[in-house]
Design a protein around this motif. Structure first.
Motif, PDB file in Angstrom:
ATOM      1  N   GLU A  55      21.056  19.988 -27.791  1.00 20.01           N
ATOM      2  CA  GLU A  55      19.931  20.903 -27.976  1.00 20.01           C
ATOM      3  C   GLU A  55      19.706  21.252 -29.442  1.00 20.01           C
ATOM      4  O   GLU A  55      18.570  21.460 -29.863  1.00 20.01           O
ATOM      5  CB  GLU A  55      20.119  22.153 -27.113  1.00 20.01           C
ATOM      6  N   GLN A  56      20.772  21.301 -30.239  1.00 19.15           N
ATOM      7  CA  GLN A  56      20.607  21.556 -31.674  1.00 19.15           C
ATOM      8  C   GLN A  56      19.807  20.443 -32.340  1.00 19.15           C
ATOM      9  O   GLN A  56      19.215  20.649 -33.390  1.00 19.15           O
ATOM     10  CB  GLN A  56      21.972  21.672 -32.364  1.00 19.15           C
ATOM     11  N   ARG A  57      19.785  19.273 -31.743  1.00 22.74           N
ATOM     12  CA  ARG A  57      19.071  18.114 -32.284  1.00 22.74           C
ATOM     13  C   ARG A  57      17.759  17.855 -31.546  1.00 22.74           C
ATOM     14  O   ARG A  57      17.088  16.864 -31.790  1.00 22.74           O
ATOM     15  CB  ARG A  57      19.979  16.884 -32.201  1.00 22.74           C
ATOM     16  N   GLY A  58      17.416  18.722 -30.611  1.00 24.81           N
ATOM     17  CA  GLY A  58      16.194  18.558 -29.831  1.00 24.81           C
ATOM     18  C   GLY A  58      16.299  17.448 -28.798  1.00 24.81           C
ATOM     19  O   GLY A  58      15.287  17.029 -28.237  1.00 24.81           O
ATOM     20  N   ALA A  59      17.509  16.974 -28.522  1.00 23.23           N
ATOM     21  CA  ALA A  59      17.711  15.876 -27.574  1.00 23.23           C
ATOM     22  C   ALA A  59      17.769  16.407 -26.150  1.00 23.23           C
ATOM     23  O   ALA A  59      18.298  17.483 -25.903  1.00 23.23           O
ATOM     24  CB  ALA A  59      18.994  15.121 -27.911  1.00 23.23           C
ATOM     25  N   ARG A  60      17.223  15.633 -25.235  1.00 22.01           N
ATOM     26  CA  ARG A  60      17.202  15.989 -23.819  1.00 22.01           C
ATOM     27  C   ARG A  60      17.958  14.932 -23.023  1.00 22.01           C
ATOM     28  O   ARG A  60      17.951  13.756 -23.397  1.00 22.01           O
ATOM     29  CB  ARG A  60      15.757  16.062 -23.304  1.00 22.01           C
ATOM     30  N   PRO A  61      18.595  15.306 -21.912  1.00 26.43           N
ATOM     31  CA  PRO A  61      19.304  14.325 -21.090  1.00 26.43           C
ATOM     32  C   PRO A  61      18.312  13.329 -20.478  1.00 26.43           C
ATOM     33  O   PRO A  61      17.213  13.708 -20.080  1.00 26.43           O
ATOM     34  CB  PRO A  61      19.980  15.168 -20.013  1.00 26.43           C
ATOM     35  N   ALA A  62      18.743  12.060 -20.423  1.00 30.86           N
ATOM     36  CA  ALA A  62      17.849  11.010 -19.930  1.00 30.86           C
ATOM     37  C   ALA A  62      18.672   9.852 -19.376  1.00 30.86           C
ATOM     38  O   ALA A  62      19.888   9.793 -19.519  1.00 30.86           O
ATOM     39  CB  ALA A  62      16.957  10.523 -21.070  1.00 30.86           C
ATOM     40  N   THR A  63      17.948   8.941 -18.748  1.00 27.02           N
ATOM     41  CA  THR A  63      18.527   7.696 -18.266  1.00 27.02           C
ATOM     42  C   THR A  63      17.499   6.596 -18.489  1.00 27.02           C
ATOM     43  O   THR A  63      16.355   6.879 -18.844  1.00 27.02           O
ATOM     44  CB  THR A  63      18.924   7.801 -16.768  1.00 27.02           C
ATOM     45  N   THR A  64      17.906   5.358 -18.290  1.00 25.82           N
ATOM     46  CA  THR A  64      16.957   4.257 -18.387  1.00 25.82           C
ATOM     47  C   THR A  64      16.333   4.056 -17.009  1.00 25.82           C
ATOM     48  O   THR A  64      17.017   4.177 -15.986  1.00 25.82           O
ATOM     49  CB  THR A  64      17.626   2.962 -18.874  1.00 25.82           C
ATOM     50  N   PRO A  65      15.038   3.768 -16.961  1.00 25.91           N
ATOM     51  CA  PRO A  65      14.372   3.582 -15.666  1.00 25.91           C
ATOM     52  C   PRO A  65      15.042   2.480 -14.844  1.00 25.91           C
ATOM     53  O   PRO A  65      15.517   1.482 -15.384  1.00 25.91           O
ATOM     54  CB  PRO A  65      12.949   3.178 -16.049  1.00 25.91           C
ATOM     55  N   PHE A  66      15.069   2.675 -13.552  1.00 24.85           N
ATOM     56  CA  PHE A  66      15.564   1.708 -12.573  1.00 24.85           C
ATOM     57  C   PHE A  66      17.059   1.421 -12.694  1.00 24.85           C
ATOM     58  O   PHE A  66      17.531   0.408 -12.210  1.00 24.85           O
ATOM     59  CB  PHE A  66      14.768   0.395 -12.649  1.00 24.85           C
ATOM     60  N   SER A  67      17.814   2.299 -13.344  1.00 27.67           N
ATOM     61  CA  SER A  67      19.254   2.068 -13.474  1.00 27.67           C
ATOM     62  C   SER A  67      20.054   2.876 -12.446  1.00 27.67           C
ATOM     63  O   SER A  67      21.264   2.748 -12.372  1.00 27.67           O
ATOM     64  CB  SER A  67      19.736   2.403 -14.887  1.00 27.67           C
ATOM     65  N   GLU A  68      19.379   3.688 -11.650  1.00 25.75           N
ATOM     66  CA  GLU A  68      20.063   4.530 -10.669  1.00 25.75           C
ATOM     67  C   GLU A  68      20.590   3.674  -9.513  1.00 25.75           C
ATOM     68  O   GLU A  68      19.912   2.769  -9.040  1.00 25.75           O
ATOM     69  CB  GLU A  68      19.094   5.588 -10.139  1.00 25.75           C
ATOM     70  N   LEU A  73      22.990   8.298 -11.541  1.00 25.02           N
ATOM     71  CA  LEU A  73      22.314   7.728 -12.700  1.00 25.02           C
ATOM     72  C   LEU A  73      23.080   6.507 -13.184  1.00 25.02           C
ATOM     73  O   LEU A  73      24.305   6.485 -13.139  1.00 25.02           O
ATOM     74  CB  LEU A  73      22.232   8.763 -13.826  1.00 25.02           C
ATOM     75  N   GLY A  74      22.353   5.515 -13.668  1.00 23.12           N
ATOM     76  CA  GLY A  74      23.004   4.316 -14.188  1.00 23.12           C
ATOM     77  C   GLY A  74      23.448   4.508 -15.618  1.00 23.12           C
ATOM     78  O   GLY A  74      24.628   4.603 -15.918  1.00 23.12           O
ATOM     79  N   ASN A  75      22.521   4.604 -16.524  1.00 28.15           N
ATOM     80  CA  ASN A  75      22.805   4.727 -17.952  1.00 28.15           C
ATOM     81  C   ASN A  75      22.516   6.145 -18.407  1.00 28.15           C
ATOM     82  O   ASN A  75      21.401   6.626 -18.258  1.00 28.15           O
ATOM     83  CB  ASN A  75      21.949   3.757 -18.758  1.00 28.15           C
ATOM     84  N   LEU A  76      23.500   6.788 -18.975  1.00 30.23           N
ATOM     85  CA  LEU A  76      23.304   8.126 -19.523  1.00 30.23           C
ATOM     86  C   LEU A  76      22.885   7.987 -20.981  1.00 30.23           C
ATOM     87  O   LEU A  76      23.522   7.268 -21.747  1.00 30.23           O
ATOM     88  CB  LEU A  76      24.585   8.948 -19.426  1.00 30.23           C
ATOM     89  N   ARG A  77      21.838   8.685 -21.343  1.00 28.47           N
ATOM     90  CA  ARG A  77      21.324   8.650 -22.703  1.00 28.47           C
ATOM     91  C   ARG A  77      20.884  10.053 -23.098  1.00 28.47           C
ATOM     92  O   ARG A  77      20.786  10.955 -22.275  1.00 28.47           O
ATOM     93  CB  ARG A  77      20.095   7.719 -22.813  1.00 28.47           C
ATOM     94  N   PHE A  78      20.564  10.189 -24.387  1.00 25.03           N
ATOM     95  CA  PHE A  78      19.869  11.370 -24.879  1.00 25.03           C
ATOM     96  C   PHE A  78      18.558  10.901 -25.474  1.00 25.03           C
ATOM     97  O   PHE A  78      18.515   9.890 -26.183  1.00 25.03           O
ATOM     98  CB  PHE A  78      20.685  12.113 -25.949  1.00 25.03           C
ATOM     99  N   ASP A  79      17.505  11.634 -25.172  1.00 23.72           N
ATOM    100  CA  ASP A  79      16.187  11.342 -25.720  1.00 23.72           C
ATOM    101  C   ASP A  79      15.980  12.245 -26.932  1.00 23.72           C
ATOM    102  O   ASP A  79      15.763  13.441 -26.796  1.00 23.72           O
ATOM    103  CB  ASP A  79      15.115  11.601 -24.661  1.00 23.72           C
ATOM    104  N   PHE A  80      16.116  11.643 -28.121  1.00 26.10           N
ATOM    105  CA  PHE A  80      15.923  12.369 -29.380  1.00 26.10           C
ATOM    106  C   PHE A  80      14.447  12.322 -29.757  1.00 26.10           C
ATOM    107  O   PHE A  80      13.805  11.276 -29.610  1.00 26.10           O
ATOM    108  CB  PHE A  80      16.741  11.727 -30.502  1.00 26.10           C
ATOM    109  N   PRO A  81      13.903  13.417 -30.263  1.00 27.25           N
ATOM    110  CA  PRO A  81      12.495  13.422 -30.670  1.00 27.25           C
ATOM    111  C   PRO A  81      12.225  12.328 -31.713  1.00 27.25           C
ATOM    112  O   PRO A  81      12.994  12.156 -32.654  1.00 27.25           O
ATOM    113  CB  PRO A  81      12.293  14.809 -31.301  1.00 27.25           C
ATOM    114  N   GLY A  82      11.156  11.567 -31.485  1.00 22.91           N
ATOM    115  CA  GLY A  82      10.740  10.552 -32.444  1.00 22.91           C
ATOM    116  C   GLY A  82      11.477   9.229 -32.355  1.00 22.91           C
ATOM    117  O   GLY A  82      11.322   8.379 -33.225  1.00 22.91           O
ATOM    118  N   TYR A  83      12.265   9.001 -31.300  1.00 23.59           N
ATOM    119  CA  TYR A  83      13.020   7.762 -31.188  1.00 23.59           C
ATOM    120  C   TYR A  83      12.656   6.938 -29.963  1.00 23.59           C
ATOM    121  O   TYR A  83      13.512   6.391 -29.292  1.00 23.59           O
ATOM    122  CB  TYR A  83      14.526   8.046 -31.173  1.00 23.59           C
ATOM    123  N   GLY A  84      11.381   6.844 -29.636  1.00 28.83           N
ATOM    124  CA  GLY A  84      10.956   5.940 -28.575  1.00 28.83           C
ATOM    125  C   GLY A  84      11.344   6.371 -27.183  1.00 28.83           C
ATOM    126  O   GLY A  84      11.642   5.535 -26.344  1.00 28.83           O
ATOM    127  N   GLY A  85      11.319   7.658 -26.904  1.00 27.00           N
ATOM    128  CA  GLY A  85      11.708   8.160 -25.595  1.00 27.00           C
ATOM    129  C   GLY A  85      10.800   7.724 -24.467  1.00 27.00           C
ATOM    130  O   GLY A  85      11.113   7.961 -23.307  1.00 27.00           O
TER     131      GLY A  85
END
Length: 131
Positions: A55-68, A73-85
């Motif tokens: 949250e200090q970096r504005g990142a939100r919890p995410a996954t890649t589509p169709f990986s569930e 969830l299949g792939n755990l990721r963070f969606d950082f602002p400005g990085y192709g979320g």
């Protein structure tokens, strides 16, 4: 479908299966603990520490589509602002942490780069016996 390539938040000096950063990482067990040195690699399983860092970096919890698979969830990721979320699927913190815990991951991360700037370096590590 127009897919953007997402920059990878990994240390370029670490190869696949390289456990060096985990061996030298400082364990952080609660949000009140401070790193010995801000540019060192840290490791935690504490949900509050992980969530605060993201949250200090504005990142939100995410996954890649169709990986569930099987409701997890299949792939755990963070969606950082400005990085192709656009290629990532947002998920709730609870579901992200359920998968994190089920896989017994450890969260490797860094607070700052050696130059003092904020670091987005993070990596999920499998249990030690799988390294």
């Amino acid at each position: 479908m127009d897919r953007q390539r997402r920059p990878v938040a990994r240390n370029p000096h670490i190869g696949p299966g390289d456990s060096r950063p985990l061996k030298s990482a400082q364990q952080i067990n609660s949000p009140s603990e401070q790193p010995d040195c801000e540019d060192q690699t840290l490791v935690t399983r504490n949900h509050e520490v992980i969530r605060r860092w993201a949250e200090q970096r504005g990142a939100r919890p995410a996954t890649t589509p169709f990986s569930e698979m099987n409701g997890r969830l299949g792939n755990l990721r963070f969606d950082f602002p400005g990085y192709g979320g656009a290629i990532l699927q947002p998920v709730e913190w609870e579901k992200w942490f359920d998968t994190f815990d089920a896989r017994h991951f450890r969260f490797l991360y860094q607070e700052r780069h050696p130059d003092g700037s904020r670091s987005n370096f993070n990596r999920l590590e499998p249990p030690r016996d799988e390294l």
